[in-house]
Motif scaffolding. Sequence first.
Motif, PDB file in Angstrom:
ATOM      1  N   ASN A  11       0.557  -1.415   0.171  1.00 28.58           N
ATOM      2  CA  ASN A  11       0.107   0.078   0.492  1.00 28.58           C
ATOM      3  C   ASN A  11       0.632   1.298  -0.026  1.00 28.58           C
ATOM      4  O   ASN A  11       0.200   1.996  -0.472  1.00 28.58           O
ATOM      5  N   ILE A  12       1.986   0.808   0.154  1.00 25.60           N
ATOM      6  CA  ILE A  12       2.788   2.523   0.213  1.00 25.60           C
ATOM      7  C   ILE A  12       3.175   3.186  -0.905  1.00 25.60           C
ATOM      8  O   ILE A  12       3.622   4.392  -0.968  1.00 25.60           O
ATOM      9  N   PRO A  13       2.769   2.475  -2.294  1.00 23.42           N
ATOM     10  CA  PRO A  13       3.080   3.200  -3.831  1.00 23.42           C
ATOM     11  C   PRO A  13       2.327   4.588  -3.632  1.00 23.42           C
ATOM     12  O   PRO A  13       2.619   5.269  -3.889  1.00 23.42           O
ATOM     13  N   ASP A  14       0.623   4.121  -3.139  1.00 21.30           N
ATOM     14  CA  ASP A  14      -0.191   5.388  -3.368  1.00 21.30           C
ATOM     15  C   ASP A  14       0.274   6.659  -2.768  1.00 21.30           C
ATOM     16  O   ASP A  14       0.034   7.660  -2.776  1.00 21.30           O
ATOM     17  N   ILE A  15       0.616   6.449  -1.004  1.00 19.87           N
ATOM     18  CA  ILE A  15       1.259   7.695  -0.224  1.00 19.87           C
ATOM     19  C   ILE A  15       2.364   8.087  -1.188  1.00 19.87           C
ATOM     20  O   ILE A  15       2.313   9.251  -1.281  1.00 19.87           O
ATOM     21  N   MET A  16       3.186   7.521  -1.438  1.00 18.34           N
ATOM     22  CA  MET A  16       4.300   8.080  -2.170  1.00 18.34           C
ATOM     23  C   MET A  16       3.635   9.149  -3.639  1.00 18.34           C
ATOM     24  O   MET A  16       4.661   9.493  -3.468  1.00 18.34           O
ATOM     25  N   ASN A  17       3.092   7.987  -4.278  1.00 17.20           N
ATOM     26  CA  ASN A  17       2.716   9.428  -5.694  1.00 17.20           C
ATOM     27  C   ASN A  17       1.983  10.513  -4.986  1.00 17.20           C
ATOM     28  O   ASN A  17       2.142  11.213  -5.683  1.00 17.20           O
ATOM     29  N   VAL A  18       1.581  10.531  -4.118  1.00 15.82           N
ATOM     30  CA  VAL A  18       0.920  11.625  -2.651  1.00 15.82           C
ATOM     31  C   VAL A  18       1.762  12.741  -2.559  1.00 15.82           C
ATOM     32  O   VAL A  18       2.106  13.841  -2.794  1.00 15.82           O
ATOM     33  N   LYS A  49      13.209   6.727  -2.768  1.00 20.67           N
ATOM     34  CA  LYS A  49      13.863   5.608  -2.276  1.00 20.67           C
ATOM     35  C   LYS A  49      13.892   5.096  -0.379  1.00 20.67           C
ATOM     36  O   LYS A  49      13.849   4.337   0.338  1.00 20.67           O
ATOM     37  N   LEU A  50      12.507   6.107   0.245  1.00 21.18           N
ATOM     38  CA  LEU A  50      12.043   5.474   1.468  1.00 21.18           C
ATOM     39  C   LEU A  50      11.099   4.376   0.859  1.00 21.18           C
ATOM     40  O   LEU A  50      11.407   3.025   1.930  1.00 21.18           O
ATOM     41  N   MET A  51      10.382   3.752   0.164  1.00 15.96           N
ATOM     42  CA  MET A  51       9.418   3.146  -0.841  1.00 15.96           C
ATOM     43  C   MET A  51      10.497   1.550  -0.980  1.00 15.96           C
ATOM     44  O   MET A  51      10.235   0.771  -0.020  1.00 15.96           O
ATOM     45  N   ASP A  52      11.773   2.308  -1.828  1.00 15.54           N
ATOM     46  CA  ASP A  52      12.655   1.028  -1.541  1.00 15.54           C
ATOM     47  C   ASP A  52      12.765   0.341  -1.255  1.00 15.54           C
ATOM     48  O   ASP A  52      13.321  -1.004  -0.886  1.00 15.54           O
ATOM     49  N   SER A  53      13.284   1.339   0.414  1.00 18.66           N
ATOM     50  CA  SER A  53      14.127   0.196   1.163  1.00 18.66           C
ATOM     51  C   SER A  53      12.785  -0.226   2.414  1.00 18.66           C
ATOM     52  O   SER A  53      12.914  -1.256   2.741  1.00 18.66           O
TER      53      SER A  53
END
Length: 383
Positions: A11-18, A49-53
């Motif tokens: 679910n993190i990708p949606d937040i990163m896009n925002v 980068k946070l999402m990748d980690s």
Amino acid sequence: MENEIQEIQQNIPDIMNVLANMTEFNYYVLIPFNDAESVQPLVTTNPYKLMDSLNELRGSGGKECPEDSLSAIQKALEISEPESYIFLFTDGNAKYVHQLWTIENLCRETRSQIVIFLTGSCSDRDPGGVGHIDVYYHIARSCSGTVFNIAAVNIRKAFKYIRNIVKTDYNRIVNHEPFAGYKEFNVVRVSNLKTGTYRATARSQGSAYVTFYMRNKLRFEYGFSPMFPNSLKETCLRPMPGRTNYILIALPEIENLKINEALLDFVGSNLTKRVMLYEHPTRKGCYTSSVLLEPGKAFRMTIIGKNITTYSDITGSTIIIQTQNQNIQAKYSSPTSEIIQPDTALIDYETNATLVCKVRGYPKPQIWWEDENRNTLKSEVSA
């Protein structure tokens, strides 16, 4: 915690896009932790980068309880910027409570908000486990947040909540009814409200827990003057560079409101100047301070107030303020004057009075006051 980590990764990708399309956030911090300790935090300016980690995290063990979660919270408060959003995901009780006092002080100093998503407890997986769960609720109350006790499969709803929280700088949070282990929650966002009274009704088959997030914006007027001002008429909207300027803040009459300080965030740098504000000695609803400003340094000023009844912060910000440009080629202009204080020119006999005027002209005119007998009176000139 393995199931929770997988839900977060999905679910993190949606937040990163925002977040990638927002300019309000400068840094992103990730602090993994376990039952023994928190590991080296990741600090980055790139949300992806946070999402990748996060995608590299793996859960292991899972039977040990309690968790060293408070050390992670304390570290997050210490290394993050003021007024940050901190989201804790944990499935166990807190191992220690001695950091509580430090965490509460850090929250007061940084005005950061902590929201805790709790997907389990020590009794769920380790009947002999010890630890503390009430400490999470103490932290939430002290740090303008809340605790969501949810099932791991509902973490996707947590990200809907996070997405709504980061879009708006909420400064008042009201919780209704103590939390009692609810497993599901929903987010309802109401926008573009007009002034008035509103009622919210929540219906459920069992007990319900409601949290209201509100944004109170502080409206104010301001001005700058090289001399101590008694009204906004004695100020201008752009400060004079290279010398001390007095700031005058004028507020509407709001009950239970106390103004504490102003933050000057300088454009194009990470520099923030904190200025304490003091009540004006003669003008109710006005606050003053002084600050030295360099030429060419544009800034945005944020006023921070507190409701002394609810202890909630209320803030308001200006547009970007430019200092006066003293290198402009000026043209000749005949001097004009305007008496701006007092409001009436009638003064009682044998009483003291202070007269204030504004004079405009170029080149700089000579200014003095005189009485009807052409006697020069004592006066001060600001520039």
